[in-house]
Motif scaffolding. Structure first.
Motif, mmCIF file in Angstrom:
data_model
loop_
_atom_site.group_PDB
_atom_site.id
_atom_site.type_symbol
_atom_site.label_atom_id
_atom_site.label_comp_id
_atom_site.label_asym_id
_atom_site.label_seq_id
_atom_site.Cartn_x
_atom_site.Cartn_y
_atom_site.Cartn_z
ATOM 1 N N UNK A 256 17.136 0.614 -10.895
ATOM 2 C CA UNK A 256 16.086 1.525 -10.663
ATOM 3 C C UNK A 256 16.479 2.687 -9.786
ATOM 4 N N UNK B 31 11.735 13.199 -1.688
ATOM 5 C CA UNK B 31 11.972 11.901 -1.884
ATOM 6 C C UNK B 31 10.767 10.907 -1.582
ATOM 7 N N UNK B 32 9.717 11.195 -0.861
ATOM 8 C CA UNK B 32 8.505 10.495 -0.794
ATOM 9 C C UNK B 32 7.762 10.514 -2.220
ATOM 10 N N UNK B 33 7.854 11.723 -2.815
ATOM 11 C CA UNK B 33 7.164 11.886 -4.047
ATOM 12 C C UNK B 33 7.836 10.856 -5.127
ATOM 13 N N UNK C 167 9.205 8.222 -4.487
ATOM 14 C CA UNK C 167 9.171 6.789 -4.263
ATOM 15 C C UNK C 167 7.551 6.431 -4.854
ATOM 16 N N UNK C 168 6.532 7.403 -4.327
ATOM 17 C CA UNK C 168 5.319 7.076 -4.856
ATOM 18 C C UNK C 168 5.359 6.887 -6.219
ATOM 19 N N UNK D 262 10.180 -1.889 -2.145
ATOM 20 C CA UNK D 262 10.954 -2.211 -3.054
ATOM 21 C C UNK D 262 11.290 -3.717 -3.407
ATOM 22 N N UNK E 201 7.567 5.913 -8.671
ATOM 23 C CA UNK E 201 8.412 5.048 -9.507
ATOM 24 C C UNK E 201 7.804 3.603 -9.085
ATOM 25 N N UNK F 39 4.292 0.912 -8.120
ATOM 26 C CA UNK F 39 2.636 0.534 -8.728
ATOM 27 C C UNK F 39 1.963 1.686 -8.824
ATOM 28 N N UNK F 40 1.748 2.520 -7.614
ATOM 29 C CA UNK F 40 0.816 3.812 -7.705
ATOM 30 C C UNK F 40 1.185 4.655 -8.791
ATOM 31 N N UNK G 101 0.713 -1.255 -0.169
ATOM 32 C CA UNK G 101 0.051 0.025 0.091
ATOM 33 C C UNK G 101 0.880 1.371 -0.036
ATOM 34 N N UNK G 102 0.011 2.470 -0.014
ATOM 35 C CA UNK G 102 0.771 3.761 -0.162
ATOM 36 C C UNK G 102 1.795 3.970 0.718
ATOM 37 N N UNK H 248 4.746 2.265 0.078
ATOM 38 C CA UNK H 248 5.357 2.883 -1.253
ATOM 39 C C UNK H 248 6.265 4.159 -0.762
ATOM 40 N N UNK H 249 5.625 4.981 0.048
ATOM 41 C CA UNK H 249 6.193 6.467 0.380
ATOM 42 C C UNK H 249 7.643 5.872 0.838
ATOM 43 N N UNK H 250 7.838 4.792 1.713
ATOM 44 C CA UNK H 250 8.932 4.546 2.425
ATOM 45 C C UNK H 250 10.095 3.912 1.292
ATOM 46 N N UNK H 251 9.408 3.249 0.255
ATOM 47 C CA UNK H 251 10.255 2.458 -0.658
ATOM 48 C C UNK H 251 11.020 1.417 -0.213
ATOM 49 N N UNK H 252 12.219 1.761 0.557
ATOM 50 C CA UNK H 252 13.285 1.015 1.243
ATOM 51 C C UNK H 252 12.490 -0.011 1.915
#
Ligand code: ATP
Ligand code: MG
Lengths: 275, 358
Positions: free
Chosen positions: B17, B198-200, B202-203, A141, B205, B207-208, A129-130, A133-137
């Motif tokens: 990536x 940074x968050x932008x 991540x969002x 990822x 790159x 699925x979203x 979820x969001x 994704x915001x944190x990515x690592x």
């Protein structure tokens, strides 16, 4: 090239064994104002087969695929997909249930690269979820990399390595069609709908595409519904063929049966039909 | 091929990536960041802070937000000014209702409030697109400004109708109010922008981001691969408004300190941020920064040249500056419709091939 998808991937494990009916279409009628695009058509698709839908221009082939994946809503009739009967359906839900398709007029995401287009095919399989994704690592990822690995297998399989990072808007027609097939395959569909995948291609491109379709069917056991005008291709690839003409079903059977069906011969030779 | 010239090979997908796949670019980025965080605060003065750096940081934040909505998800919005106002008034109400709240929380919560309002005004996007959607967001712009003028509760019944930020701090250092140090507001805004840029990234790159771009490029096909238009569009409106709301909160509280809504968040703001996004590059994080920098720095530069160097009267210079900026926007759009981010990309490609351009 023999590509092996890691065992959990691409398997379309839906509890059906080959030969069982995956999709049942019953007495479907669809019209647009006065135009009767489909009239009282019934047919079925069995798991693991290549099922061709043929017919002259305007026969209602594309409309039938649109009904199957919920893009058009028929006025009459029902569709039973994996034992579940339905009349109306949202397309994105059909996608979640394992129906993927390509279009007669290519419908790629032109602003995105080949890689991103095919990755987009896996949107329904990605779960993070969001917040992740915001944190990515971490989990996001990791998930992304898993799916990237699966997509790279599709890229290998369809021989698209050299255009991985190219924006699809810049690709020639034949490659676009192939990328679109890749995007549909990426979803690991239980039922793959292909609307004229070889239209407008030269002989060599057609041969490549036929090979890909057969490999998809053989290696991954994907059930395929195929619309195609090239009769040679249809007869070679498909297990069963349904013929539409003016929205009606006029023939259904093995390629040989259909080839010798008088109604079909008449329709293709343009014998006027009585209404 | 792209990376071979740099002698920099990718051995796994994770490396492929990365945000800055090329080593030298990565170094450049971190050197720049180190400069912004550790050098600039020692030399900053009030003029640089107010005329250049704060507007730059805050508009970059707003441009990031609008770029998510318009550049990535393809939904045109002319309501940016109105959404900035929501952020500003949310910040004001939070600051005055909860005096103990630290400023970081105020900014984040103001963003969250704006996200909610964004979802509400994003609902029409489920039915209409393009020009009609632009008009609907324009209506949001006028409605929001009217609302903040009309209901005195929003400005705590002050006689002037203005809102003024009381002093609030973070880690005991004041970042709003009359007695703030330039370095403090600068570092505050820079830190928030750094984290959320940074968050932008991540969002966008994952699925979203792909579901937004799918909606942008072809909404019918997006739905057929399983993207829910409702979720994709409303999440874009929410996240975009979150950024724009934070920008509005900082614009009011940390930058101007005191505002009147019609003046601060009128329709010109919406257009200004939209120009930044278009000039910088739609669908590009870097583009949001370049566009904001261009439109913040250019007027300052022109003014300094015309008034300081050529000695023109200020009013003449002001008119001339508006004309120049307008003309440059037009020229730019004709010359490079994909924005400055694209120019940067092309320049890099040239550099990589240099000195053999074949
Ligand atoms: N969205 C629509 N609105 C109105 N009429 C439509 C629509 N979609 C299809 N039709 C009509 O329905 C009929 C069947 O069209 P369809 O596209 O299914 O044919 P087809 O068999 O795929 O033909 P082709 O081989 O040319 O692709 C045609 O008469 C067409 O004009
Ligand atoms: Mg068709």
């Amino acid at each position: 090239m023999n590509v092996q998808f890691s065992s959990s991937k691409i398997s379309t494990d839906d509890g059906l064994s080959p030969g069982e009916t995956i999709l049942h279409v019953d007495n479907i009628s669809l019209s647009f104002g006065g135009v009767k695009a489909i009239q009282d058509v019934s047919f079925d698709i069995k798991k693991g087969e290549v099922r061709a839908i043929i017919g002259p221009n305007g026969a209602g082939k594309t409309s039938m695929l649109n009904v199957i994946n919920g893009f058009y809503h028929p006025q009459q009739g029902t569709i039973t997909y994996r034992g579940e009967e339905r009349r109306k359906m949202r397309t994105h839900i059909a996608a979640k249930q394992g129906i993927a398709r390509t279009f007669q007029n290519i419908a790629l995401f032109t602003g995105m690269s080949t890689l991103d287009n095919i990755m987009a095919g896996r949107i329904t399989l990605q779960k993070r979820n969001l917040i992740w994704h915001a944190l990515w690592h971490g989990p996001a990822q990791r998930e992304e990399l898993e799916h990237r690995a699966a997509v790279e297998q599709i890229i290998d399989f369809l021989e698209l390595e050299h255009i991985r990072k190219t924006p699809v808007g810049r690709l020639p027609y034949g490659l676009k069609k192939r990328v679109e097939l890749g995007r549909a395959l990426a979803a690991e569909p239980a039922l793959l709908l292909l609307d004229e995948p070889m239209a407008g291609m030269n002989l060599e491109e057609k041969e490549d595409m036929s090979r890909f379709i057969l490999d998809v069917n053989n290696q991954f056991g994907t059930t395929i519904a195929l619309i195609e005008h090239d009769m040679g291709v249809v007869m070679d690839l498909s297990d069963r063929v349904m013929v539409l003409d003016y929205g009606r079903k006029i023939g259904d059977g093995t390629p040989d049966e259909v080839r010798n069906n008088q109604n079909v011969i008449d329709a293709y030779l343009g014998v006027p039909h009585d209404e | 091929m792209l990376y071979r010239e740099a002698g920099d090979f990718k051995t796994n997908y994770a490396a492929d990536q990365q945000t800055f796949p090329i080593k030298s670019e990565r170094w450049l980025f971190w050197a720049f960041m180190a400069f912004a965080f550790f050098v600039v605060p020692f030399f900053i003065d009030d003029y640089w802070n107010k005329a250049v750096l704060m507007p730059l940081l805050i508009y970059a934040m707003a441009a990031l937000g609008l770029n998510i909505l318009t550049g990535y998800c393809g939904q045109v919005s002319l309501g940016t000014g109105g959404f900035m106002a929501v952020g500003a008034y949310a910040a004001y109400k939070l600051m005055t209702s909860f005096p103990g709240m630290d400023m970081f929380s105020v900014v984040i919560l103001s963003g969250a409030v704006t996200a909610g309002v964004g979802i509400l005004f994003g609902l029409p996007s489920l039915r209409i697109k393009g020009f009609y959607l632009a008009v609907a967001t324009l209506a949001a712009q006028f409605f929001l400004v009217w609302m903040f003028n009309k209901f005195a509760w929003f400005y705590n019944y002050s006689a002037s109708g203005q809102i003024t930020a009381p002093e609030r701090s973070i880690f005991g250092i004041a970042v709003t109010g009359p007695s703030t140090a330039p370095w403090a507001t600068y570092l505050f805004a820079l830190s928030i922008l750094f984290v959320f840029a940074w968050v932008a990234r991540n969002l966008t790159r994952g699925r979203l981001g792909r579901s937004w771009m799918a909606i942008r490029d072809m909404d019918i096909a997006a739905e057929i691969i399983g993207v829910s238009p409702l979720k994709a569009k409303l999440s874009a409106f929410a996240i975009s408004s979150f950024y724009v709301g934070m920008a509005g909160a900082m614009f009011f509280a940390n930058y101007l300190g005191s505002i009147e809504v019609t003046e601060a968040f009128g329709i010109e703001k919406s257009f200004l941020v939209l120009f930044m996004v278009i000039i910088g590059g739609l669908g590009s994080i870097l583009g949001s920064f370049l566009g904001a920098a261009f439109l913040v720095l250019l007027p300052v530069l022109l003014k300094n040249i015309m008034v300081g160097y050529l000695g023109w009267p200020t009013d003449l210079a002001a008119h001339f500056q508006i004309m120049m900026v307008g003309a440059l926007i037009v020229i730019f759009l004709i010359a490079e419709p994909h924005g400055m981010a694209q120019l940067w990309r092309l320049a890099k490609e040239k550099l990589r091939l240099w000195p053999f351009p074949y």
